[in-house]
Design an enzyme around this catalytic site. Structure first.
Site, PDB file in Angstrom:
ATOM      1  N   HIS A  58       0.809   3.197   0.192  1.00 32.53           N
ATOM      2  CA  HIS A  58       0.607   2.159  -0.834  1.00 32.53           C
ATOM      3  C   HIS A  58      -0.843   1.707  -0.836  1.00 32.53           C
ATOM      4  CE1 HIS A  58       1.935  -0.879  -3.672  1.00 32.53           C
ATOM      5  NE2 HIS A  58       1.301  -1.811  -2.972  1.00 32.53           N
ATOM      6  N   HIS A  60      -4.123   0.071  -3.528  1.00 37.09           N
ATOM      7  CA  HIS A  60      -4.778  -0.285  -4.785  1.00 37.09           C
ATOM      8  C   HIS A  60      -6.267  -0.125  -4.488  1.00 37.09           C
ATOM      9  CE1 HIS A  60      -0.964  -2.207  -5.884  1.00 37.09           C
ATOM     10  NE2 HIS A  60      -1.029  -2.878  -4.761  1.00 37.09           N
ATOM     11  N   ARG A  86      -4.715 -13.846  -5.769  1.00 33.57           N
ATOM     12  CA  ARG A  86      -4.445 -12.963  -6.899  1.00 33.57           C
ATOM     13  C   ARG A  86      -5.391 -13.266  -8.066  1.00 33.57           C
ATOM     14  NH1 ARG A  86       0.891 -12.658 -10.680  1.00 33.57           N
ATOM     15  NH2 ARG A  86      -0.126 -14.497 -11.496  1.00 33.57           N
ATOM     16  N   TYR A 125      -2.541   0.088 -11.499  1.00 33.33           N
ATOM     17  CA  TYR A 125      -2.149  -0.759 -12.627  1.00 33.33           C
ATOM     18  C   TYR A 125      -3.293  -1.196 -13.538  1.00 33.33           C
ATOM     19  CZ  TYR A 125      -2.976  -4.643  -9.260  1.00 33.33           C
ATOM     20  OH  TYR A 125      -3.491  -5.498  -8.332  1.00 33.33           O
ATOM     21  N   HIS A 234       6.883  -3.123  -6.043  1.00 34.71           N
ATOM     22  CA  HIS A 234       6.703  -4.285  -5.163  1.00 34.71           C
ATOM     23  C   HIS A 234       8.015  -5.058  -5.147  1.00 34.71           C
ATOM     24  CE1 HIS A 234       2.206  -4.219  -6.382  1.00 34.71           C
ATOM     25  NE2 HIS A 234       2.269  -3.854  -5.115  1.00 34.71           N
ATOM     26  N   HIS A 271       6.715  -3.702   0.606  1.00 36.45           N
ATOM     27  CA  HIS A 271       6.779  -5.015   1.285  1.00 36.45           C
ATOM     28  C   HIS A 271       8.212  -5.335   1.745  1.00 36.45           C
ATOM     29  CE1 HIS A 271       2.640  -5.546   0.293  1.00 36.45           C
ATOM     30  NE2 HIS A 271       2.863  -5.610  -0.999  1.00 36.45           N
ATOM     31  N   ASP A 322      -2.622  -0.916   1.265  1.00 40.33           N
ATOM     32  CA  ASP A 322      -2.462  -1.870   0.172  1.00 40.33           C
ATOM     33  C   ASP A 322      -3.775  -2.461  -0.344  1.00 40.33           C
ATOM     34  OD1 ASP A 322      -1.350  -3.604  -1.674  1.00 40.33           O
ATOM     35  OD2 ASP A 322      -0.206  -4.794  -0.260  1.00 40.33           O
TER      36      ASP A 322
END
Ligand SMILES: [Zn+2]
Length: 470
Positions: A58, A60, A86, A125, A234, A271, A322
């Site tokens: 995983h 990003h 975020r 994404y 997720h 997760h 991640d």
């Protein structure tokens, strides 16, 4: 690559066993177990442990830019938590161009290669232009990330994210414009176009990734359930997500996915921190994978993945870096166990009772190899005959490994290895890291620091001294 190579290390970890005095035979087709031909090239690897390459389940990649930039509380933001992190991450996502995304991703993938990672599951994404309109090539940003991985030499499974909305009963968030596809049919068409564009590269595959039950409504999930291949999502990372799921569906995220028929061996819950006993059982019964990302879960204050309960229930475990606060899958493996020791107030939580001294270490390394390969549907992870030749070497004289006996070596690797012990990395038989060096490391670092300059002073104004470091 010569037709057949014979690698002769001090020890090999192959198909779950530590072998001394063995060798690994690699042909153009991958790992072969029969005796090598007389003209094979012999490569001697003294003082090295040869083992399967690590699979990062995983990632990003663009979040590599956040490292070190969100570790403070600004005045007035005393409640700083996952959701304000975020917002900072969204600021980064808003300003990346195809060029800077490539530079940042390549730096992230170089760090992975140097740490012994040979495959990555990229949960992607960032799709559209900053105003939300698609690029002329609607898969441009996904292709940019794939290109960065391939230029480093990594194998990549691009998990193309489906993202529909801000959340249940929430107004659209302008910061999510780059993520959103208008409807699920358009999303699937874009996935197919991406698949077609990478079909000639055996080191690239494409999977589906509905972002979360918050960002993807039930109507999309019902369509996506019928698709084959890896399906990542997720799940239950933060308590707020559970509350929203209760409000919308009057149930918990995993129960919802179970009711919709999404859980199965091809499903990976990323997760899966906040689970009820029934949800643990549902993931186990379905033989789903749970991808734990302990360094990110620790950094974001998410909580601890109940890997002991999940494994007992029958779930498979994989690991991911991640947000790339750290890129060290050996550390993720050891923290899968370490966090549970803190939670359960005991030692050797994941070790089988009455096990040999290396059983726990093997289990943790298996999560970083076989578990990730299963989750991403990759033919790697154990160095069995017929697998791709994705492997790494570790220096047995590195301080983190020095002194291990054959009985304790895999315990030492699984619980104490530093990624600095990685000396060599091969992907599909190609040597991409040699003598702890990657040929593109310096030019990539320069590209990365240039990209950071283009991003400007974010997430919040930083002082001039900090800025000058980049
Ligand atoms: Zn994630």
């Amino acid at each position: 690559m010569p037709p057949v190579c014979v690698y002769q290390p001090a020890a090999i970890y192959q198909r779950g066993s530590l072998l001394q005095g063995a060798h690994l035979v690699v042909s153009a087709e991958g790992v072969v177990l029969e005796a090598p031909p007389a003209d094979a090239t012999v490569i001697s690897l003294p003082h090295q442990l040869l083992m399967p390459g690590l699979v990062n389940g995983h990632s990003h990649a663009f979040q590599r830019v956040l490292r070190g930039r969100t570790e403070f509380i600004a005045p007035g933001r005393e409640g700083d938590d996952f959701w304000s992190w975020r917002e900072a991450m969204y600021q980064a996502a808003e300003v990346l161009t195809p060029e800077t995304l490539y530079s940042v991703s390549k730096q992230c993938f170089i760090e992975m290669a140097l740490a012994g990672i040979t495959s990555v599951g990229e949960f992607h994404y960032l799709q559209h232009q900053p105003d939300g309109r698609p690029y002329e090539d609607e898969s441009l940003l996904a292709k940019v990330v794939v290109q960065a991985a391939r230029d480093v030499g990594l194998r990549i499974c691009l998990l193309r994210v489906a993202y529909a909305r801000s959340g249940f009963s929430l107004p659209p968030n302008p910061r999510q414009r780059r993520f959103i596809d208008a409807d699920v049919e358009r999303y699937l068409r874009r996935v197919e176009a991406l698949r077609a564009s990478v079909q000639n590269d055996p080191l690239v595959s494409v999977g589906l990734a509905p972002h979360s039950v918050r960002a993807v409504p039930k109507s999309w999930l019902e369509v996506l359930r019928a698709q084959g291949g890896p399906l990542h999502m997720h799940v239950a990372e933060q308590p707020a997500e559970l509350k929203a799921c209760q409000s919308e569906y009057q149930t918990t995220p995993v129960q919802l996915l179970s009711q919709l028929g999404l859980l199965g061996p091809n499903f990976t819950a990323v997760h899966a921190v906040h689970l009820t006993p029934d949800e643990v059982q549902a993931l186990g019964t379905a033989r789903a994978t749970v991808c734990a990302c302990p360094s990110t879960e620790r950094n974001l204050g998410d909580g601890i993945v109940p890997a002991d309960l999940l494994a007992t229930a029958g779930a498979s475990m994989s690991l991911g870096s991640d947000s790339h606060a750290h890129i060290d899958l050996f550390d993720e493996a050891r923290q899968l166990e370490g966090h549970l020791r803190l939670l359960r107030l005991r030692r050797n939580v994941l070790a089988p009772v009455g096990s040999d001294p290396s059983a726990l270490g093997r289990k943790l390394i298996d999560a970083a190899t076989v578990g990730g390969a299963r989750s991403l549907a990759l033919n790697v992870g154990t160095l069995a005959a017929g697998e791709s030749a994705d492997f790494i070497t570790l220096d047995l004289r590195h301080p983190s490994l020095l002194g291990a006996s054959p009985e304790t070596l895999m315990a030492t690797v699984g619980l104490f290895a530093s990624s600095a012990a990685v000396t060599g990395v091969w992907v599909a038989g190609h040597n991409i890291v040699a003598g702890r060096q990657h040929a593109h490391a310096e030019s990539t670092a320069n590209g990365f620091t240039d990209a950071l300059r283009h991003l400007g002073p974010w997430p919040r104004p930083v002082n001039a001294a900090l800025r000058s470091l980049t």
